[in-house]
Design a protein around this motif. Structure first.
Motif, PDB file in Angstrom:
ATOM      1  N   ASP A 272      89.837  59.693  31.534  1.00 45.60           N
ATOM      2  CA  ASP A 272      89.129  60.558  32.477  1.00 45.60           C
ATOM      3  C   ASP A 272      89.862  61.876  32.715  1.00 45.60           C
ATOM      4  OD1 ASP A 272      87.112  58.664  32.868  1.00 45.60           O
ATOM      5  OD2 ASP A 272      88.249  57.649  34.450  1.00 45.60           O
ATOM      6  N   THR A 273      90.659  62.328  31.742  1.00 46.92           N
ATOM      7  CA  THR A 273      91.470  63.538  31.973  1.00 46.92           C
ATOM      8  C   THR A 273      90.611  64.753  32.272  1.00 46.92           C
ATOM      9  OG1 THR A 273      91.569  63.871  29.569  1.00 46.92           O
ATOM     10  CG2 THR A 273      93.458  62.787  30.609  1.00 46.92           C
ATOM     11  N   LEU A 274      89.502  64.929  31.566  1.00 44.42           N
ATOM     12  CA  LEU A 274      88.646  66.083  31.820  1.00 44.42           C
ATOM     13  C   LEU A 274      87.957  65.952  33.174  1.00 44.42           C
ATOM     14  CD1 LEU A 274      87.311  68.721  31.002  1.00 44.42           C
ATOM     15  CD2 LEU A 274      85.570  67.388  29.785  1.00 44.42           C
ATOM     16  N   ARG A 275      87.387  64.798  33.446  1.00 42.41           N
ATOM     17  CA  ARG A 275      86.698  64.601  34.722  1.00 42.41           C
ATOM     18  C   ARG A 275      87.663  64.777  35.894  1.00 42.41           C
ATOM     19  NH1 ARG A 275      83.203  59.307  35.482  1.00 42.41           N
ATOM     20  NH2 ARG A 275      85.172  58.345  34.837  1.00 42.41           N
ATOM     21  N   ASP A 276      88.870  64.243  35.782  1.00 45.40           N
ATOM     22  CA  ASP A 276      89.841  64.373  36.866  1.00 45.40           C
ATOM     23  C   ASP A 276      90.183  65.837  37.130  1.00 45.40           C
ATOM     24  OD1 ASP A 276      89.853  61.637  37.076  1.00 45.40           O
ATOM     25  OD2 ASP A 276      91.761  61.357  36.021  1.00 45.40           O
ATOM     26  N   ALA A 277      90.313  66.621  36.056  1.00 41.55           N
ATOM     27  CA  ALA A 277      90.620  68.042  36.214  1.00 41.55           C
ATOM     28  C   ALA A 277      89.474  68.770  36.906  1.00 41.55           C
ATOM     29  CB  ALA A 277      90.905  68.672  34.853  1.00 41.55           C
ATOM     30  N   LEU A 278      88.246  68.447  36.523  1.00 41.26           N
ATOM     31  CA  LEU A 278      87.084  69.092  37.132  1.00 41.26           C
ATOM     32  C   LEU A 278      86.971  68.733  38.611  1.00 41.26           C
ATOM     33  CD1 LEU A 278      84.489  68.568  34.260  1.00 41.26           C
ATOM     34  CD2 LEU A 278      85.634  70.697  34.895  1.00 41.26           C
ATOM     35  N   ILE A 279      87.307  67.502  38.948  1.00 38.63           N
ATOM     36  CA  ILE A 279      87.249  67.089  40.362  1.00 38.63           C
ATOM     37  C   ILE A 279      88.312  67.811  41.177  1.00 38.63           C
ATOM     38  CG2 ILE A 279      87.607  65.127  41.917  1.00 38.63           C
ATOM     39  CD1 ILE A 279      86.249  63.376  39.765  1.00 38.63           C
ATOM     40  N   GLU A 280      89.478  68.093  40.559  1.00 37.78           N
ATOM     41  CA  GLU A 280      90.496  68.874  41.269  1.00 37.78           C
ATOM     42  C   GLU A 280      89.965  70.256  41.626  1.00 37.78           C
ATOM     43  OE1 GLU A 280      94.633  69.021  40.298  1.00 37.78           O
ATOM     44  OE2 GLU A 280      94.442  67.311  38.935  1.00 37.78           O
ATOM     45  N   ILE A 281      89.151  70.824  40.742  1.00 34.75           N
ATOM     46  CA  ILE A 281      88.568  72.141  40.994  1.00 34.75           C
ATOM     47  C   ILE A 281      87.482  72.053  42.048  1.00 34.75           C
ATOM     48  CG2 ILE A 281      87.175  73.996  39.964  1.00 34.75           C
ATOM     49  CD1 ILE A 281      88.611  73.354  37.314  1.00 34.75           C
ATOM     50  N   ASP A 282      86.631  71.032  41.936  1.00 37.91           N
ATOM     51  CA  ASP A 282      85.476  70.903  42.824  1.00 37.91           C
ATOM     52  C   ASP A 282      85.312  69.441  43.236  1.00 37.91           C
ATOM     53  OD1 ASP A 282      83.121  70.991  44.201  1.00 37.91           O
ATOM     54  OD2 ASP A 282      81.905  71.742  42.545  1.00 37.91           O
ATOM     55  N   PRO A 283      85.952  69.011  44.326  1.00 38.83           N
ATOM     56  CA  PRO A 283      85.887  67.612  44.749  1.00 38.83           C
ATOM     57  C   PRO A 283      84.463  67.132  45.033  1.00 38.83           C
ATOM     58  CG  PRO A 283      87.665  68.747  45.895  1.00 38.83           C
ATOM     59  CD  PRO A 283      86.868  69.793  45.179  1.00 38.83           C
ATOM     60  N   SER A 284      83.543  68.046  45.279  1.00 43.74           N
ATOM     61  CA  SER A 284      82.176  67.639  45.615  1.00 43.74           C
ATOM     62  C   SER A 284      81.449  66.991  44.447  1.00 43.74           C
ATOM     63  CB  SER A 284      81.366  68.845  46.102  1.00 43.74           C
ATOM     64  OG  SER A 284      81.089  69.733  45.034  1.00 43.74           O
ATOM     65  N   ILE A 285      81.967  67.150  43.230  1.00 41.72           N
ATOM     66  CA  ILE A 285      81.279  66.559  42.076  1.00 41.72           C
ATOM     67  C   ILE A 285      81.776  65.144  41.773  1.00 41.72           C
ATOM     68  CG2 ILE A 285      80.822  68.814  41.044  1.00 41.72           C
ATOM     69  CD1 ILE A 285      83.132  68.427  39.179  1.00 41.72           C
ATOM     70  N   LYS A 286      82.708  64.651  42.565  1.00 40.69           N
ATOM     71  CA  LYS A 286      83.208  63.297  42.351  1.00 40.69           C
ATOM     72  C   LYS A 286      82.067  62.289  42.437  1.00 40.69           C
ATOM     73  CE  LYS A 286      86.821  60.069  43.805  1.00 40.69           C
ATOM     74  NZ  LYS A 286      87.965  59.830  44.727  1.00 40.69           N
ATOM     75  N   GLY A 287      81.987  61.400  41.459  1.00 41.05           N
ATOM     76  CA  GLY A 287      80.932  60.401  41.411  1.00 41.05           C
ATOM     77  C   GLY A 287      79.614  60.917  40.873  1.00 41.05           C
TER      78      GLY A 287
END
Length: 386
Positions: A272-287
Motif C-alpha cells: 500500500d505504499t502509493l495509497r499510504d502516500a496519497l493519504i498523507e497528502i489528503d487524509p479525507s480519501i482514506k477508505g
C-alpha cells in the motif's frame, strides 16, 4: 505547496508512431539504422487497403489485430500498447491495454481516434472492452505475459519486467519512500519517490539506458531533453535530477511527451505504499481508494502531476527561484510540487513561445490528459475504460 488533489480518468491514452530510442550505434550496427522516409508516409497514406468502418470498434480491432506482430512488447508501465495507422488520409492513434486494476478478468481494453491537432478540439475516441463474447480470448500466462487470440491468430504480449530495477545509491533519501519504477511512453525511465516531510511526489530521472540528450538552459541547474523537452533540475541535496517541466505543446497534442503521470508503476507497487502516500497528502480519501490510487470502482484515479507545463523555459523560473532560496529540506522539496492552472499558488508560465502561437497561460482547448476527451491541460478526472 503539497501534492494537489487531482484525479484522472483510467484507460485512454494517446498513441503515436513507435519511437526510436537514442541508443549508441557501433560500426557493426550502422547498417541497421532505422530510416523513416517521407516516401513511406505518403505511400502508406495513399495505399489501397480493405474497406473499414472506422466508427465500428469491432472492425477496427480486427484490422489492427491482423496487422500486429506475433510478439508484442509493451514498454510503458501502465501497460498501453500504442499504435497508429493511416486510413483514407487520416492517421488514427490507438492502444491495446492490459489494466492492472482489472487485468484478471479475461478482457482487454481497445481505443482509437484521429490524432490530435492544434487547430481543433480532440475528437471523441472509440472504445470497447473486448472479451470472449467478441471472439477475443485473453489469457494471462503470468503477471507480465498475456496471449490474445482472435480469428485463428494469437499474439503474445510481453509487459516490461522492472521488478529488479532499483534506484541508484543516494537517489532515495532516508526521509523518502520509493514508490516504484516508471517506463514512460517517451522511452524515458523514472523513479517515483515520495518525499514525506514535504508531502511531495518527485519524478526522478533514471537515465539507464540513455534515451535522450540533455541540453543546458538559461538556468544552470536545469537541463532540457532535446527529444522529449522534459526539463530536469539538479537536486542540491541528493545526487539526482528531478522532473520540473513538460512542454505545454506536447500536453496539448497529448503525445508521447506529455509527462509520466499516466505511466505509474502499477505492476511494481509494493503493498500500500502509493495509497499510504496519497493519504498523507489528503487524509479525507482514506477508505475511498485502492492501492493504485483509484476509487473502488476503478472509475477515477489520483493524478500525480507535480511538474509544470511550460511554454517557454523562463516559465520554470518560479521553481528555480524557490529551490535556490530554500535550505530547509521540507521547504526545498515542496518547491518541486508545481501548482497547475486553477489552483492556489504559483501557476504555470504564460506560454510565450508555445507551439500554439502564444498561449496566455489559460487552459488550452486541446488537452494534456492520458485520454483523448480532455479539454484542459491539467489531468483531472481519470475514467476507467467504458
Amino acid at each position: 505547496m503539497t501534492a494537489h488533489s487531482q484525479f484522472v480518468s483510467r484507460a485512454f491514452a494517446i498513441v503515436f508512431p513507435t519511437l526510436l530510442l537514442a541508443m549508441p550505434l557501433t560500426a557493426a550496427d550502422a547498417a541497421a539504422l532505422k530510416l523513416h522516409t517521407n516516401q513511406q508516409e505518403i505511400e502508406e497514406l495513399t495505399a489501397q487497403v480493405p474497406e473499414i468502418d472506422t466508427a465500428n470498434p469491432d472492425q477496427v480491432f480486427a484490422a489492427v489485430f491482423e496487422a500486429l506482430p506475433e510478439k508484442a512488447v509493451v514498454y510503458p508501465t501502465e501497460s498501453y500498447y500504442y499504435f497508429t495507422f493511416p486510413y483514407k488520409g487520416i492517421v488514427y492513434a490507438g492502444n491495446i491495454r492490459f489494466d492492472a486494476w482489472d487485468q484478471f478478468d479475461g478482457k482487454v481494453h481497445f481505443a482509437y481516434f484521429p490524432q490530435y491537432a492544434f487547430w481543433r478540439k480532440p475528437l471523441d475516441p472509440a472504445y470497447k472492452k473486448l472479451g470472449k463474447e467478441d471472439g477475443v480470448d485473453v489469457k494471462q500466462i503470468d503477471k507480465l505475459h498475456y496471449t490474445v487470440s482472435f480469428k485463428g491468430k494469437t499474439v503474445a504480449f510481453e509487459l516490461p519486467d522492472l521488478s529488479k530495477t532499483k534506484p541508484a545509491p543516494g537517489v532515495v533519501r532516508n526521509d523518502e519512500t520509493y514508490i516504484g519504477p516508471i517506463w514512460d511512453e517517451s522511452g524515458v525511465k523514472f523513479d517515483l519517490v515520495f518525499n514525506k516531510p514535504s508531502k511531495t511526489f518527485l519524478y526522478v530521472l533514471n537515465d539507464t539506458p540513455k534515451t535522450d540528450q540533455y541540453e543546458p538552459s538559461p538556468f544552470p541547474e536545469v537541463t532540457v531533453g532535446n527529444r522529449t523537452s522534459f526539463a530536469f533540475y539538479k537536486d542540491k541535496l541528493a545526487d539526482r535530477r528531478i522532473l520540473i517541466g513538460v512542454f505545454m505543446g506536447n500536453t496539448q497534442l497529448n503525445n508521447y511527451f506529455d509527462g509520466p503521470f499516466d505511466q505509474l508503476p502499477d505492476n511494481f507497487i509494493e503493498g500500500d505504499t502509493l495509497r499510504d502516500a496519497l493519504i498523507e497528502i489528503d487524509p479525507s480519501i482514506k477508505g475511498k481508494m485502492d492501492r493504485y490510487g483509484s476509487d473502488p470502482s476503478g472509475e477515477v484515479r489520483y493524478a500525480i502531476t507535480t511538474y509544470l507545463y511550460y511554454g517557454d523555459i523562463e516559465d520554470l523560473k518560479p521553481v528555480v527561484d524557490c529551490a535556490a532560496k530554500e535550505s530547509d529540506a521540507p521547504k526545498y522539496y515542496a518547491c518541486f510540487d508545481a501548482k497547475q492552472p486553477g489552483e492556489d499558488g504559483p501557476e504555470q508560465g504564460d506560454g510565450k513561445g508555445d507551439a500554439t502561437g502564444g498561449n496566455t497561460g489559460e487552459a488550452p482547448a486541446a488537452v494534456a490528459a492520458p485520454e483523448p476527451a480532455k479539454t484542459d491541460p491539467t489531468p483531472t478526472e481519470k475514467k476507467k475504460s467504458k
